[in-house]
Design an enzyme around this catalytic site. Structure first.
Site, PDB file in Angstrom:
ATOM      1  N   THR A 308       7.993   5.370   1.357  1.00 49.93           N
ATOM      2  CA  THR A 308       6.533   5.375   1.325  1.00 49.93           C
ATOM      3  C   THR A 308       5.983   4.877   2.650  1.00 49.93           C
ATOM      4  OG1 THR A 308       6.071   3.097   0.633  1.00 49.93           O
ATOM      5  CG2 THR A 308       6.698   4.674  -1.093  1.00 49.93           C
ATOM      6  N   ASP A 309       4.712   5.072   2.855  1.00 51.00           N
ATOM      7  CA  ASP A 309       4.027   4.376   3.939  1.00 51.00           C
ATOM      8  C   ASP A 309       3.512   3.048   3.386  1.00 51.00           C
ATOM      9  OD1 ASP A 309       2.896   3.777   6.399  1.00 51.00           O
ATOM     10  OD2 ASP A 309       1.952   5.727   6.640  1.00 51.00           O
ATOM     11  N   TRP A 310       2.872   2.290   4.246  1.00 44.52           N
ATOM     12  CA  TRP A 310       2.465   0.909   4.002  1.00 44.52           C
ATOM     13  C   TRP A 310       1.608   0.765   2.741  1.00 44.52           C
ATOM     14  CZ3 TRP A 310       3.889  -3.218   7.109  1.00 44.52           C
ATOM     15  CH2 TRP A 310       3.180  -4.412   6.970  1.00 44.52           C
ATOM     16  N   PHE A 311       2.131   0.046   1.739  1.00 44.65           N
ATOM     17  CA  PHE A 311       1.360  -0.352   0.550  1.00 44.65           C
ATOM     18  C   PHE A 311       0.953   0.840  -0.330  1.00 44.65           C
ATOM     19  CE2 PHE A 311      -2.380  -2.489  -1.535  1.00 44.65           C
ATOM     20  CZ  PHE A 311      -1.712  -3.631  -1.989  1.00 44.65           C
ATOM     21  N   ASP A 312       1.571   2.016  -0.109  1.00 43.49           N
ATOM     22  CA  ASP A 312       0.976   3.222  -0.681  1.00 43.49           C
ATOM     23  C   ASP A 312       1.263   3.464  -2.156  1.00 43.49           C
ATOM     24  OD1 ASP A 312      -0.714   4.111   1.247  1.00 43.49           O
ATOM     25  OD2 ASP A 312       0.795   5.248   2.332  1.00 43.49           O
TER      26      ASP A 312
END
Length: 768
Positions: A308-312
């Protein structure tokens, strides 16, 4: 063939078979080890491997982004994360710019706990955003991807990626979150410069070169890193132009333009993929089984790790509102096809996922699939045998050889867009006023992801490199500098500039022959880079008009991550040079070009818009005209851009002639050979990018005006000619049809290159 040659053929063929067999045997051994390891792992240990936290989580201080200064690892937090939650991956910098030795001191205790104190001794996979150079002091900073795209030289991309891999491994880190394969299709988008441009084919070629440079022939080599393609998929086309906002992309368009770069890089062997933070047609990509499993794994055959990307995953709750709780968000993302969650602030993800498995909402077999892929990447990187590389074994880190390659890359990227009456190159004796906020800034030359996320500390960490004005002063004693407008030092808001003393610059202009007006943008990326107006700032426009009013010849130097609107004064300047974001050697490279040591050869990797409302890529539909046609139907397909995609001038001239096709009638199974003779008709050596386009004149879905299919950058001495040959096939002539599948249709096509065109006919229709 004589006996000696026959023996040689069999000898080398035998070596090839042995090497292939050895590789296959090693792969089988790795697979066996992975399966044995999986059988020993508890559910908690498996889920831990799927969890990625930021370095702040194991740092001293109260919570993420509130660490003690100066930075220090918190041994208790580290042991809790690795021993109790079995976390398999860590990322990021904790806001520090470290030397390779300091990075070693960060990574070593992490790996010591992982391989010595955990039950199964599984090493941690550390990742970093080494976008155009490693996040470390003294690292080589190459031109950003948009500039590398402007060089139209995949070999330079491969070589620069090799150096970035080497310097990243010198810091003990085996995984970079790059290359970025989002189409740079919308200049409002603040991450446009992280792409190789707007064209799917150019993006594909450069993306493959980057993957090969990062991963090499054997990614376990301690000089290589695993690549991470991003951001799959459609991230670069938000409807609003703002970062992480919704996109509306018909599936035909998604497959036609956005998917090919990822497909090519997957085929090249990329080890991992990061997911688009946004949503497409109302569905967040992090929750889309169709995109992450059906297409990515099923159609493209991707076998690596999806991160995933950041906090996604949490953002499925907080931003997208398709899940009521974080636990529900975890379920949606994992069932969609996520392997690893960049959580990144805590370990709540692992708790939720364990609960979901125990409740029967997610099968343990599904968990095994992800963990198998993560362990495989760790084995392929050689982390089980060598979890930490030693900075002392990387003597070329940040060295002159690497800087020279960065300078060469900037040379080939810088693009000459206007040169009235051959005002460039300049004579050494010419007196020059250098002015503008980008004239004396290493921060603006580099852009974001440079030493720090927003690049705001670059002036400090790149102080031993030359800004534009310093590079010019190094080559001439006839340089006057008056800033006129400046960016406040270390201001996190890149949009802020302020007037220093424009009148002082006007007065100085009376003493010079030429004015170098250095305008553009300060560093930024992601949400902080959102803007409301593509036009250059009012302060910069005021400076531009003041300089033009002096009646001295103005040479506009653009240093920007995306094309900012300059149409209000472009016609009043004598030359325009586009630097993009050329990296630490950008100032030196520009000086070399302005004084004629280097002949510019860059070509635009995007369409430079004339107006803020005319944001149209070159491969638009015939009906997408923004030009005034005056009733002339032949102009309906014209776009009134400031500068066209693929455009760029040289200090010499090139002539195209003898365009030849192997046939004017072909079947869908034939390969068409196209050749063209290119001659340097000027008085100095130069490089030309030979671009080959096709146009489908009639199709069942409206075709693009033209599409780039091949290109080659050639060096020609004065008077020299070369014949360039390309081959195209049915895939190049196909498009995504009504059923979202590729089809090639019978009919007339046009081949174009330079100022030449020729028609040919495809005789049959075929579903591919």
């Amino acid at each position: 063939m004589n006996k000696l040659k026959i023996l040689a053929v069999f000898f080398f063929a035998g070596i090839g078979l042995l090497l292939f067999s050895a590789k296959e045997k090693n792969t089988n051994i790795e697979d066996e080890k992975i399966e044995q390891l999986l059988k020993q792992m508890t559910l908690e240990e498996k889920v831990g491997q799927m969890t990625q936290v930021t370095l702040e989580v194991i740092s001293k201080g109260e919570g993420p982004f509130n660490m003690d200064k100066s930075w220090a690892l918190d041994q208790k937090k580290l042991e809790d994360v690795l021993l109790n939650y079995h976390v398999g991956s860590i990322l990021n910098t904790a806001g520090e710019v470290r030397t390779p030795q300091e990075w070693y001191e960060v990574i070593k205790p992490i790996q010591d706990v992982a391989v010595n104190n955990t039950r199964l001794k599984i090493p941690v996979l550390y990742g970093i955003d080494a976008i155009h150079g490693m996040y470390s002091a003294g690292a080589t900073m190459f031109p950003q991807e948009v500039a590398m795209g402007a060089a139209w030289n995949p070999e330079l991309v491969r070589k620069s990626s090799e150096v970035i891999a080497y310097e990243t491994r010198a810091c003990g880190i085996p995984w970079t979150f790059n290359p970025t394969l989002d189409l740079g299709i919308d200049p409002r988008w603040p991450r446009m410069w992280e792409s190789y441009g707007e064209d799917p084919y150019l993006q594909s070629v450069m993306g493959v070169a980057s993957v090969k440079g990062y991963e090499g022939a054997d990614v376990s080599d301690p000089h290589q890193v695993a690549s991470c393609l991003k951001h799959y998929i459609g991230y670069g086309a938000p409807r609003s132009g703002k970062d992480r906002t919704p996109a509306w992309i018909p599936e035909t368009f998604l497959r036609e333009y956005f998917l090919p770069p990822f497909a090519a890089a997957v085929k090249a062997g990329a080890k991992s993929i990061m997911v688009n933070s946004g949503e497409i047609n109302g569905m967040p990509v992090h929750a889309s089984k169709k995109l992450l499993t059906d297409i990515l794994r099923g159609e493209l055959g991707f076998e690596g790790v999806v991160v995933t990307d950041w906090f996604d995953i949490n953002n499925l709750v907080e931003r997208h509102h398709i899940a009521a709780t974080k636990k529900e968000a975890v379920k949606k993302a994992i069932l969609a096809g996520i392997d690893m969650s960049m959580v990144p602030y805590d370990v709540e993800f692992s708790k939720d996922l364990i609960a979901l498995v125990k409740e029967g909402e997610i099968s343990e077999e599904r968990i095994d699939s992800s963990v198998r892929r993560i362990l495989k990447m760790k084995y392929e990187l050689g982390l089980f045998e060598n979890p930490l590389t030693d900075y002392r074994k990387y003597p070329e880190y940040g060295g002159e050889k690497h800087h020279q390659l960065a300078r060469e890359s900037a040379h080939e990227a810088i693009t000459l867009l206007k040169n009235e009456k051959s005002i460039l190159p300049l004579k050494k004796e010419a007196k020059i006023l250098v002015t503008g906020p980008n004239a004396n800034s290493m921060r603006s030359l580099n852009g974001g992801w440079t030493y720090t996320w927003q690049g705001e500390a670059t002036n400090k960490h790149a102080a031993d490199h030359n800004t534009i004005v310093e590079a010019l002063q190094a080559q001439s004693n006839n340089i006057i500098f008056e800033e006129g407008v400046k960016y406040p030092e270390n201001n996190p808001d890149y949009k802020v500039d302020e007037i220093v003393d424009i009148q002082k610059a006007v007065t100085a202009a009376k003493k010079v022959d030429y004015i170098l007006l250095c305008l553009g943008e300060n560093s930024y990326t992601e949400k902080p880079g959102d803007l409301d107006d593509l036009t250059l700032s009012e302060n910069q426009l005021q400076l531009a008009h003041a300089m033009i009013a002096t009646n001295k010849p103005v040479i506009l130097i653009l240093n920007e991550g995306r094309p900012r609107i300059i149409s209000s004064f472009e016609d009043k300047v004598k030359a325009v040079v586009q630097l993009y974001l050329p990296g630490n050697e950008g100032g030196n490279a520009l000086a070399d070009i302005l004084y004629g040591k280097i002949n510019p050869s860059g070509k635009l990797p995007y369409t430079y818009p004339r107006y803020a409302n005319d944001l149209v890529p070159y491969y638009h539909k015939f009906s997408a005209s923004t030009a005034h046609t005056d009733g002339n139907i032949n102009n309906n397909h014209k776009i009134k851009a400031q500068y066209a995609f693929g455009f760029g001038l040289s200090y010499t001239t090139f002539k195209y002639e003898d365009l030849k096709l192997s046939s004017t009638k072909i079947s869908s199974d034939d390969e068409l050979e196209v050749s063209v003779k290119v001659t340097n008709t000027g008085e100095r050596e130069g490089k030309e990018v030979v671009q080959l386009y096709t146009t489908d004149l009639v199709a069942s879905l409206s075709p693009s005006v033209k599409r780039l299919r091949r290109f080659e950058k050639v060096n020609l001495k004065a008077g020299e000619s070369k014949t360039i040959t390309f081959k195209i096939n049915k895939t190049d002539l196909s498009f995504i049809g009504h059923d979202n599948k590729p089809v090639v249709e019978a009919g007339e096509f046009i081949i174009s290159t330079g100022n030449l065109q020729q028609k040919f006919e495809l005789l049959d229709t075929k579903q591919l």
